[in-house]
Design a protein around this motif. Sequence first.
Motif, PDB file in Angstrom:
ATOM      1  N   VAL A   4       0.972  -1.886  -0.024  1.00 16.09           N
ATOM      2  CA  VAL A   4       0.199  -0.374   0.129  1.00 16.09           C
ATOM      3  C   VAL A   4       0.343   1.374  -0.474  1.00 16.09           C
ATOM      4  CG1 VAL A   4      -1.750   1.425   0.871  1.00 16.09           C
ATOM      5  CG2 VAL A   4      -1.138  -1.067   1.072  1.00 16.09           C
ATOM      6  N   ASN A   5       0.576   1.869  -1.235  1.00 13.23           N
ATOM      7  CA  ASN A   5       0.943   2.995  -1.191  1.00 13.23           C
ATOM      8  C   ASN A   5       0.359   4.365  -1.116  1.00 13.23           C
ATOM      9  OD1 ASN A   5       2.799   5.681  -1.382  1.00 13.23           O
ATOM     10  ND2 ASN A   5       2.768   5.605  -3.239  1.00 13.23           N
ATOM     11  N   PRO A   6       0.261   5.100   0.489  1.00 13.49           N
ATOM     12  CA  PRO A   6      -1.195   5.929   1.367  1.00 13.49           C
ATOM     13  C   PRO A   6      -1.060   6.771   0.519  1.00 13.49           C
ATOM     14  CG  PRO A   6       0.610   5.599   2.867  1.00 13.49           C
ATOM     15  CD  PRO A   6       1.254   5.005   1.452  1.00 13.49           C
ATOM     16  N   PRO A   7      -2.328   7.697   0.710  1.00 13.46           N
ATOM     17  CA  PRO A   7      -2.681   9.484   0.312  1.00 13.46           C
ATOM     18  C   PRO A   7      -1.848  10.091   0.557  1.00 13.46           C
ATOM     19  CG  PRO A   7      -4.682   8.189   1.442  1.00 13.46           C
ATOM     20  CD  PRO A   7      -3.828   6.807   1.267  1.00 13.46           C
ATOM     21  N   TRP A   8      -1.248  10.309   0.156  1.00 15.87           N
ATOM     22  CA  TRP A   8      -0.171  11.512   0.341  1.00 15.87           C
ATOM     23  C   TRP A   8      -0.290  13.157   0.125  1.00 15.87           C
ATOM     24  CZ3 TRP A   8       4.130   9.617   3.317  1.00 15.87           C
ATOM     25  CH2 TRP A   8       4.336   8.488   3.052  1.00 15.87           C
ATOM     26  N   HIS A   9      -0.309  14.106   1.588  1.00 15.81           N
ATOM     27  CA  HIS A   9      -0.675  14.780   1.793  1.00 15.81           C
ATOM     28  C   HIS A   9       0.711  15.487   2.155  1.00 15.81           C
ATOM     29  CE1 HIS A   9      -2.637  14.871   5.812  1.00 15.81           C
ATOM     30  NE2 HIS A   9      -2.666  12.995   4.528  1.00 15.81           N
ATOM     31  N   PHE A  10       0.546  16.974   1.805  1.00 16.77           N
ATOM     32  CA  PHE A  10       2.112  17.461   2.880  1.00 16.77           C
ATOM     33  C   PHE A  10       1.846  18.950   2.962  1.00 16.77           C
ATOM     34  CE2 PHE A  10       2.563  14.831  -1.336  1.00 16.77           C
ATOM     35  CZ  PHE A  10       3.752  13.701  -0.453  1.00 16.77           C
ATOM     36  N   GLU A  11       1.159  19.647   3.684  1.00 15.09           N
ATOM     37  CA  GLU A  11       0.622  20.526   4.336  1.00 15.09           C
ATOM     38  C   GLU A  11       0.924  21.271   5.042  1.00 15.09           C
ATOM     39  OE1 GLU A  11      -1.987  18.177   3.673  1.00 15.09           O
ATOM     40  OE2 GLU A  11      -2.828  18.201   2.346  1.00 15.09           O
ATOM     41  N   GLY A  12       2.244  21.352   5.417  1.00 18.19           N
ATOM     42  CA  GLY A  12       3.417  22.564   6.555  1.00 18.19           C
ATOM     43  C   GLY A  12       4.314  20.939   6.590  1.00 18.19           C
ATOM     44  N   SER A  13       4.536  20.910   5.313  1.00 22.60           N
ATOM     45  CA  SER A  13       6.166  19.578   5.521  1.00 22.60           C
ATOM     46  C   SER A  13       7.013  20.783   5.026  1.00 22.60           C
ATOM     47  CB  SER A  13       5.673  18.232   4.967  1.00 22.60           C
ATOM     48  OG  SER A  13       6.758  17.585   4.893  1.00 22.60           O
ATOM     49  N   ILE A  14       8.384  20.092   5.401  1.00 21.94           N
ATOM     50  CA  ILE A  14       8.850  20.656   4.960  1.00 21.94           C
ATOM     51  C   ILE A  14       9.372  20.166   3.627  1.00 21.94           C
ATOM     52  CG2 ILE A  14      10.103  21.159   6.784  1.00 21.94           C
ATOM     53  CD1 ILE A  14      11.665  19.186   5.345  1.00 21.94           C
ATOM     54  N   TYR A  15       8.698  18.744   3.357  1.00 19.51           N
ATOM     55  CA  TYR A  15       9.289  18.584   1.932  1.00 19.51           C
ATOM     56  C   TYR A  15       9.414  18.842   0.872  1.00 19.51           C
ATOM     57  CZ  TYR A  15       7.777  15.102  -1.455  1.00 19.51           C
ATOM     58  OH  TYR A  15       8.082  13.640  -2.646  1.00 19.51           O
ATOM     59  N   PHE A  16      11.118  18.069   0.042  1.00 17.81           N
ATOM     60  CA  PHE A  16      11.210  19.749  -1.049  1.00 17.81           C
ATOM     61  C   PHE A  16      10.954  18.563  -1.904  1.00 17.81           C
ATOM     62  CE2 PHE A  16      14.355  20.055   2.511  1.00 17.81           C
ATOM     63  CZ  PHE A  16      14.051  21.365   2.376  1.00 17.81           C
ATOM     64  N   GLY A  17       9.991  17.809  -1.964  1.00 18.95           N
ATOM     65  CA  GLY A  17      10.072  17.117  -3.804  1.00 18.95           C
ATOM     66  C   GLY A  17       8.423  17.461  -4.004  1.00 18.95           C
ATOM     67  N   CYS A  18       8.823  16.298  -5.161  1.00 16.37           N
ATOM     68  CA  CYS A  18       7.285  16.500  -5.906  1.00 16.37           C
ATOM     69  C   CYS A  18       6.387  16.203  -5.802  1.00 16.37           C
ATOM     70  CB  CYS A  18       7.454  15.962  -7.475  1.00 16.37           C
ATOM     71  SG  CYS A  18       5.905  16.006  -8.640  1.00 16.37           S
ATOM     72  N   THR A  19       4.849  17.034  -6.122  1.00 15.64           N
ATOM     73  CA  THR A  19       3.761  16.307  -4.927  1.00 15.64           C
ATOM     74  C   THR A  19       3.036  15.396  -6.086  1.00 15.64           C
ATOM     75  OG1 THR A  19       3.055  17.985  -5.436  1.00 15.64           O
ATOM     76  CG2 THR A  19       3.835  18.074  -3.297  1.00 15.64           C
TER      77      THR A  19
END
Length: 426
Positions: A6-21
């Motif tokens: 399972v690759n879950p439903p990703w969301h990135f609000e507030g994250s320092i994540y630099f990658g493509c969404t």
Amino acid sequence: MKVALVNPPWHFEGSIYFGCTDQHLPLEFGFARTLLLARGHEVLLLDAGLEHLALPEIRDRVAAFGPDLTVITTAPTYLFWRCPPPELRVPLEATQSLAACGGRLVAVGPHASTTPRTLMRKLPVDAAVMGECEEVIVRLAEEPWDGIEGIARRTGDEVVIQGAPQAAHFQALPAIAWPDRLIGGHTHHHHRFDGGGSGLGAEVEASRGCPYNCTFCAKENFRDKYRRRPLATLLREIDQLLEQGVGYLYFVDEIFLHNQELLDALEARPVQFGVQTRIDLWKPETLDHLGRAGCVSVEAGIESISDLGRLLLHKECRLDADQLRERLVHARQVIPFVQATLLDSQVDDPAAVEAWRQSLLGEGIWANKPVPLFPYPGSPSYTELWGQPDEGAWERAVDHYLAQFEEFSDIQEARPMRLSELESRA
């Protein structure tokens, strides 16, 4: 055995994540699924992004499948294991949702590879894989867990660490045959900005690991040693993707190096592709070869325009700023989109950096404003600051990042939040 990946439903609000969404193929699960099927297991592969599945839909499908084992990843795809979201908000949401229907739960990804006890404390999983996970997932489906190297597992109230992070026998991994439903949902062409192209997109892996040890790269516990995949295996996978309607490939290799046989084979196929690399490792003639083969996008890690900055970042670069610029300009003559990636080395003169950037922009080359360095646990930067990662490593890195920088990069839209705030929202 029945195994759900399972690759879950990703969301990135507030994250320092630099990658493509956008959505990308879960390569680690693609390899694992192929290995499991070859050994007679039943496999359900679900990718929330590519299949537009919300968490309740994933739970319903997993429950209907009735797995003995469910594996969840803690980073969106292998492409971003080196720069994952530090928080475990999304994996926590997924494991909580699947706890009653997923059988034994296992987490894989960079968090377990670097800080397994932290992951086991935060997620309600039975085990976690440390390092490259494909072959270990097969062993988890077939063997008693107490004899498997490279995992953390729960025994009552205790967490047992068994061995060290594992490296897969990369050259022996099979060609992935992706289900049409996943490929059909992959309309994204990763890191493509030339405005052209047709067909679906896909990610592939020609090599794994990197022979360099730059301070900012979190690869000490996974995808470290450089290995190259057999060309015949790689081409079988690529040809299958082309038959499924793929017109653009992105190589997730940590460092895409010149490979004459591969580029010759790509030149003979109706496909375009993108890569990430170091421009100092290419000569004008090999860049010409790259362009002829169908490359339309290059992300070139420059990091710093000064000799001192590159030295501090352990870049081992033999070219100076002017020579790097010349190499980038040549690349742009044969490749439609070229990016020079810059990091905030803390020693470069801001005016000189901006002048260098503007000179490249004038040549049609995108050079980003320097990105603040995030000391990922598992990178030399983290180790230089605090030593080996402990249970508070991810929180420490995020707090340091937020305290050090008032302004962030032009690829981040808002000020990131602290980890405790993000994970409390799961």
